[in-house]
Motif scaffolding. Sequence first.
Motif, PDB file in Angstrom:
ATOM      1  N   TRP A  19     -10.486   2.042  11.147  1.00  8.40           N
ATOM      2  CA  TRP A  19     -10.677   1.616   9.557  1.00  8.40           C
ATOM      3  C   TRP A  19     -11.777   2.461   8.963  1.00  8.40           C
ATOM      4  CZ3 TRP A  19      -6.321  -0.255   8.258  1.00  8.40           C
ATOM      5  CH2 TRP A  19      -5.605  -1.086   9.003  1.00  8.40           C
ATOM      6  N   PHE A  29      -3.575   3.532  -6.524  1.00  9.95           N
ATOM      7  CA  PHE A  29      -3.225   2.926  -5.421  1.00  9.95           C
ATOM      8  C   PHE A  29      -4.068   3.329  -4.128  1.00  9.95           C
ATOM      9  CE2 PHE A  29       1.195   2.374  -7.577  1.00  9.95           C
ATOM     10  CZ  PHE A  29       0.664   1.019  -7.793  1.00  9.95           C
ATOM     11  N   LEU A  30      -4.176   4.671  -3.961  1.00  6.83           N
ATOM     12  CA  LEU A  30      -5.066   5.080  -2.729  1.00  6.83           C
ATOM     13  C   LEU A  30      -6.361   4.713  -2.803  1.00  6.83           C
ATOM     14  CD1 LEU A  30      -3.923   8.970  -2.761  1.00  6.83           C
ATOM     15  CD2 LEU A  30      -3.663   7.101  -0.907  1.00  6.83           C
ATOM     16  N   GLY A  55      -6.590  -9.892   7.887  1.00  3.55           N
ATOM     17  CA  GLY A  55      -7.937  -9.854   8.373  1.00  3.55           C
ATOM     18  C   GLY A  55      -7.952 -11.036   9.570  1.00  3.55           C
ATOM     19  N   ILE A  68     -12.461  -6.210  -5.165  1.00  6.43           N
ATOM     20  CA  ILE A  68     -11.164  -5.240  -5.369  1.00  6.43           C
ATOM     21  C   ILE A  68     -10.521  -6.196  -6.448  1.00  6.43           C
ATOM     22  CG2 ILE A  68      -9.039  -4.705  -4.431  1.00  6.43           C
ATOM     23  CD1 ILE A  68     -10.370  -4.024  -2.036  1.00  6.43           C
ATOM     24  N   GLY A  70      -7.158   1.716  -3.798  1.00  8.00           N
ATOM     25  CA  GLY A  70      -6.833   0.317  -3.353  1.00  8.00           C
ATOM     26  C   GLY A  70      -6.817   0.371  -1.908  1.00  8.00           C
ATOM     27  N   PHE A  71      -6.135   1.278  -1.475  1.00 11.96           N
ATOM     28  CA  PHE A  71      -5.791   1.238   0.084  1.00 11.96           C
ATOM     29  C   PHE A  71      -7.250   1.461   0.719  1.00 11.96           C
ATOM     30  CE2 PHE A  71      -2.666   3.259   3.407  1.00 11.96           C
ATOM     31  CZ  PHE A  71      -3.255   2.567   4.627  1.00 11.96           C
ATOM     32  N   PHE A  95     -13.280  -7.044   8.941  1.00 16.08           N
ATOM     33  CA  PHE A  95     -12.623  -8.281   9.361  1.00 16.08           C
ATOM     34  C   PHE A  95     -12.023  -7.907  10.932  1.00 16.08           C
ATOM     35  CE2 PHE A  95     -10.702 -10.163   5.335  1.00 16.08           C
ATOM     36  CZ  PHE A  95     -11.494 -11.061   5.436  1.00 16.08           C
ATOM     37  N   THR A 152      -4.274  -8.839   2.546  1.00 12.61           N
ATOM     38  CA  THR A 152      -5.515  -8.372   3.133  1.00 12.61           C
ATOM     39  C   THR A 152      -6.428  -9.416   3.952  1.00 12.61           C
ATOM     40  OG1 THR A 152      -5.674  -6.834   1.565  1.00 12.61           O
ATOM     41  CG2 THR A 152      -7.343  -6.988   3.168  1.00 12.61           C
ATOM     42  N   LEU A 191       0.788  -0.997  -0.070  1.00 11.54           N
ATOM     43  CA  LEU A 191       0.098   0.066  -0.030  1.00 11.54           C
ATOM     44  C   LEU A 191       0.986   1.089   0.021  1.00 11.54           C
ATOM     45  CD1 LEU A 191      -2.664  -0.946   2.465  1.00 11.54           C
ATOM     46  CD2 LEU A 191      -2.921  -0.784   0.085  1.00 11.54           C
ATOM     47  N   PRO A 192       0.341   2.268  -0.690  1.00  5.10           N
ATOM     48  CA  PRO A 192       1.039   3.739  -0.300  1.00  5.10           C
ATOM     49  C   PRO A 192       0.899   4.124   1.071  1.00  5.10           C
ATOM     50  CG  PRO A 192      -1.135   4.186  -1.507  1.00  5.10           C
ATOM     51  CD  PRO A 192      -0.894   2.582  -1.357  1.00  5.10           C
ATOM     52  N   VAL A 195      -8.948  -1.635   0.895  1.00  5.54           N
ATOM     53  CA  VAL A 195      -8.418  -2.554   2.002  1.00  5.54           C
ATOM     54  C   VAL A 195      -8.681  -2.132   3.399  1.00  5.54           C
ATOM     55  CG1 VAL A 195      -6.337  -3.174   3.078  1.00  5.54           C
ATOM     56  CG2 VAL A 195      -6.560  -3.153   0.522  1.00  5.54           C
ATOM     57  N   ALA A 234      -5.202   9.275   8.404  1.00  5.09           N
ATOM     58  CA  ALA A 234      -6.186   8.345   8.131  1.00  5.09           C
ATOM     59  C   ALA A 234      -5.974   7.285   9.307  1.00  5.09           C
ATOM     60  CB  ALA A 234      -5.857   7.617   6.636  1.00  5.09           C
ATOM     61  N   LEU A 235      -4.863   6.777   9.569  1.00  9.89           N
ATOM     62  CA  LEU A 235      -4.437   5.884  10.723  1.00  9.89           C
ATOM     63  C   LEU A 235      -3.981   6.053  11.950  1.00  9.89           C
ATOM     64  CD1 LEU A 235      -3.455   2.704   8.237  1.00  9.89           C
ATOM     65  CD2 LEU A 235      -5.379   2.928   9.658  1.00  9.89           C
ATOM     66  N   ILE A 253      -3.013  -7.527  -3.497  1.00  7.92           N
ATOM     67  CA  ILE A 253      -3.727  -7.119  -2.344  1.00  7.92           C
ATOM     68  C   ILE A 253      -4.604  -8.205  -1.751  1.00  7.92           C
ATOM     69  CG2 ILE A 253      -5.972  -5.414  -2.200  1.00  7.92           C
ATOM     70  CD1 ILE A 253      -4.959  -3.666  -4.461  1.00  7.92           C
ATOM     71  N   VAL A 254      -5.084  -8.896  -2.439  1.00  3.55           N
ATOM     72  CA  VAL A 254      -5.963 -10.071  -1.909  1.00  3.55           C
ATOM     73  C   VAL A 254      -5.170 -10.841  -0.822  1.00  3.55           C
ATOM     74  CG1 VAL A 254      -7.489 -12.110  -2.298  1.00  3.55           C
ATOM     75  CG2 VAL A 254      -7.347  -9.992  -4.108  1.00  3.55           C
ATOM     76  N   VAL A 283      -1.087  11.847   4.572  1.00  6.25           N
ATOM     77  CA  VAL A 283      -2.367  11.137   4.438  1.00  6.25           C
ATOM     78  C   VAL A 283      -2.471   9.794   5.408  1.00  6.25           C
ATOM     79  CG1 VAL A 283      -3.858   9.762   2.963  1.00  6.25           C
ATOM     80  CG2 VAL A 283      -2.720  11.872   2.331  1.00  6.25           C
ATOM     81  N   LEU A 333      -6.648  -9.838  12.854  1.00  7.12           N
ATOM     82  CA  LEU A 333      -7.192  -8.572  13.635  1.00  7.12           C
ATOM     83  C   LEU A 333      -8.604  -8.858  14.356  1.00  7.12           C
ATOM     84  CD1 LEU A 333      -6.766  -5.871  11.049  1.00  7.12           C
ATOM     85  CD2 LEU A 333      -5.590  -6.158  13.106  1.00  7.12           C
ATOM     86  N   ALA A 389     -10.367   5.840   8.168  1.00  8.78           N
ATOM     87  CA  ALA A 389      -9.314   5.517   7.268  1.00  8.78           C
ATOM     88  C   ALA A 389      -9.901   5.630   6.036  1.00  8.78           C
ATOM     89  CB  ALA A 389      -8.252   4.285   7.622  1.00  8.78           C
ATOM     90  N   LEU A 403      -8.953   8.034   3.058  1.00  5.07           N
ATOM     91  CA  LEU A 403      -8.095   7.676   1.805  1.00  5.07           C
ATOM     92  C   LEU A 403      -9.147   7.825   0.627  1.00  5.07           C
ATOM     93  CD1 LEU A 403      -6.933   4.464   3.529  1.00  5.07           C
ATOM     94  CD2 LEU A 403      -5.535   6.389   2.526  1.00  5.07           C
ATOM     95  N   LEU A 413     -13.250  -8.204  -0.914  1.00 10.82           N
ATOM     96  CA  LEU A 413     -11.846  -8.585  -1.384  1.00 10.82           C
ATOM     97  C   LEU A 413     -11.936  -8.867  -2.683  1.00 10.82           C
ATOM     98  CD1 LEU A 413      -9.537 -10.321   1.153  1.00 10.82           C
ATOM     99  CD2 LEU A 413      -8.977  -8.308  -0.118  1.00 10.82           C
ATOM    100  N   VAL A 432     -12.256  -3.458   4.157  1.00 11.09           N
ATOM    101  CA  VAL A 432     -12.304  -4.707   4.580  1.00 11.09           C
ATOM    102  C   VAL A 432     -11.671  -5.095   5.823  1.00 11.09           C
ATOM    103  CG1 VAL A 432     -11.260  -6.835   3.565  1.00 11.09           C
ATOM    104  CG2 VAL A 432     -11.984  -5.325   1.858  1.00 11.09           C
ATOM    105  N   LEU A 433     -10.758  -4.256   6.110  1.00 10.51           N
ATOM    106  CA  LEU A 433     -10.167  -4.721   7.454  1.00 10.51           C
ATOM    107  C   LEU A 433     -11.112  -4.173   8.508  1.00 10.51           C
ATOM    108  CD1 LEU A 433      -6.311  -3.854   6.877  1.00 10.51           C
ATOM    109  CD2 LEU A 433      -7.394  -6.035   6.903  1.00 10.51           C
TER     110      LEU A 433
END
Lengths: 654, 286
Positions: B65, B91-92, A475, B123, B94-95, B105, A471, A433-434, B98, A572-573, A467-468, A568, A478, B68, B72, B120, B101-102
């Motif tokens: 999440w 890419f962003l 998951g 995506i 995609g983030f 999860f 993630t 991820l970026p 994600v 975001a996080l 990605i799949v 960002v 978490l 986020a 994002l 997923l 999804v998280l």
Amino acid sequence: MTDGMMAIAILLPVVAGFLILAIRNYFARGVVVVITAIVLIANSILFAAKGPLTYTPPEGFEWGTLISVLDYAILVLYLLLGFKLRNRLVLIFAATQIIPIVYFEFVMKAHMDLRPAFVVDHLAIVMTLIISIIGSLICIYAIRYMRDHEEHAHVDKSRQSRFLFWLVLFLGAMNGLVFANNLFWLYFFWEVTTLCSFMLISHDKTQIALENAARALWMNSTGGTAFILAIIYLYVTQGGASALSVQNIIGGGMHSAAMVLPVALLCFTGCTKAAQMPFQSWLLGAMVAPTPVSALLHSSTMVKAGVYLVLRLAPAYAGTLVSTAVAVVGAFTFFGASALAISQTTGKRVLAYSTIANLGLIIACAGINTPLSIAAAILLIIFHAISKGMLFLCAGAIEHQIWSREIEDMEGLAAKAPLVTLITAVGMLSMFLPPFGMVLGKWIALEAAYKVPLAAIFFVLASALTIVFWTKWLGRLLQVVPKLGWPLEKLSPSYSFPLWTLFIGIFVVGFGIGPIYHYFIASATSDVIPGISMIGSGWANVVLAGSSAVQTGAAVRGSFPVWVLYLVLGIALFLPMLFFGLKSTQLRQVYLCGEQTGGTDTDEWCAEADIKTKFILGGYYFQGTLGEKALNPWVNTVAILLLAIMIVCGVISK
Amino acid sequence: MNQFIIVIATIVLAPIAGGLLFGIDRRITARLQGRFGPPILQPFYDLFKLLGKDSIAVSNMQFVWIYAYLILMIASLLCLILQLDFLVLVFLLGFAGVALVLGAFSTKSPYSHFGANRELLQILAYEPVLLLLAIAIYAQNGTFLISEIVSHQQPLLLSLWPLFIAVLYVLTIKMRKSPFDISTSHHAHQEIVKGITIEYSGPFLALYELAEWYEIVLVLGIIVLFWANPLWIGLLIAFAAFLLELVVDNIAARMTARWMVRLSWSVGLTLGILNIAYLYIMKGVF
């Protein structure tokens, strides 16, 4: 000064290794490892400060003879191992190396004195920084890891010394490998790393460990055979020892058309070491080894030797069909391994497939063979070493918390080990991820891939698959029941120091990529392939200059605002993680159609006949469509064809 | 300073546009189904109502999440509005996916996990199409910068129409419309509980809704890029695509996730790859 630096880089790990082998005391051995680590790190920084240099060992000692003798010793050892393990393939590929060498040295009476013996350029400096810093951290981690490993396995006689011996020795071999200018010496260091790999994979002496070690040995020996054939071919066609100088090979000045075949053979060798398809099975098998081995040899450094060789030789095959073939071989592995990673149920195997995939991406970048793609390859080598080294160390730490490597057993790890989960999660995010460096590298690779559109398409597919599988795994970690305040686990400093250092390293190197590019990577790129730097080296942005290859070339091809993206990420996080908290009164149980048995922190429900049952959630693995059984025949066939095409391209380029 | 104003304006105006679009969506869908439907402003009333509710959650990370996801999504929309690199935008985005999804999860809830696993796969279905679009844009314009697309005189649609078709079903997936409303659906009759958003309520669900508003503006904005000069044609095309989605949504039933991935990886990727091959041949790169 140079004498000392070279000796520390290559010989100190050997000396320290023997010292470690002799010491039986856990604490004293740890001290030796830590001191060696500190000296190696300081030495590598000294190399970076001093800049490029060339070096030939002083006269008066027959270094060449010593290396020849040790070469024979290693190959004879392979033969003996072949007999002992009753493995025909090990025997055959040991013989295919030893016979040509004997012929070469004694019948052809080749002499291989070469000046300079070592060339330390910017690329080699980048590599030695990775080897020394990340390698040393992993060795520190291994001190405690191996004690826990043996305590858990209840071994009678401790073999930790032996393990650390090979681990530390390996660092010296790896430094020698990236510094060597003489191909024959490079071959020697190459074989030492293969030997270390064999010894460390087979460390636990179980049946499966021995089998997998033997597989790693014979597969890498096919690469060794190609290496020897390339050396002899070069020596014969180009006339004499000067043809064995890496600098001569890549610097031009030799009859270039005849160079392509041996260089294609060397690329094949690189592909075996980097576990490119169809050779991926040895790296997967190597996962039976204790985790520090996977972290050091099978992700952050040794497999990078394969990549390094392909990258190093890039100018020698630039503009030929081999170059395109190398790009497609790597890109296909990137795609195939990413698809297979989705079906894996074992954490370390996912990491292994991801490693294979990323090595494929790097090799593809070398094959695309423009200054931009080479820069991408070097960036990816650095970031992959940090992130994947750390992820393997995390996998080890997780294993020693739950004593399992299965992803399904890691369910809810966030509750059992919040710190390790945090580090693992950041490590995983940093892979795909970026704003993290791996994505920066992938971004440059994609923007550079216009030359080989087939590679670009594989990149695209592989990126989506990547990605799949990350993630999905993340998951599983978490998933927790609604509860607040998970207690933090305690970690031994031998674990936590390397983990946190690499954790910080991801951010420091990622955030500081502008200056790092400016001071290290730009010059390393131009050492590999001369050309104008295509990357603007601002502090906060990475800007790629346009290309004339597409007719309506714009001035700027693309721009990656690194610092803004980190901002960002922070907003975001990290902001909510720091400042947001729930009160326990705000917690509710999850929706289970009203069949839950108790409060929020339970995962029991009333099943049939009101029997209280813990409910279990499983992940998706798609083994029917993406499993090894379903995909392996296809991907291996295609990969074999691609490798064959690569060699054929080498033959016809003559 | 100018850019700062654009950023603020985007953050403020995009959800208004997105909310209105969702209002129109609900109204038209209702008419197609023979109902009268809610007022156009209903999504806004819903949002304010959700914001006024108690914040109740099933885990701490859930909020992190979903928040986020929103941030994002805004960031990738800003990439588009500020005309930055198209790949960075993808890419962003995609983030953001994600993060959603998280969030699903990060709690032990079976229905939430259903949704997350399906998201997923969504995506997996749309990400390659967007990346191929980026490569096709590069093959056409020689740069990944969106600013170049906007200033270019020749519209992308003329040479990139196969990818335009592929992007249309990305729009379906992103708008969570049938047949691709796999992870969560607007139609109660074909939904397993509520899929990926089941565990969100009150203000947290409001964050999700808000992110969806930004998302629809973003995805329609990507469609506008196909005819960015003059802009009004692009806007018309995007609005037509939006209306098309509503019709498709009401005449199609939800399909399985596996079918979606197969379709995307066969038809969508073929369209994309042929499109890129065509561009390369035209440019004489081969």
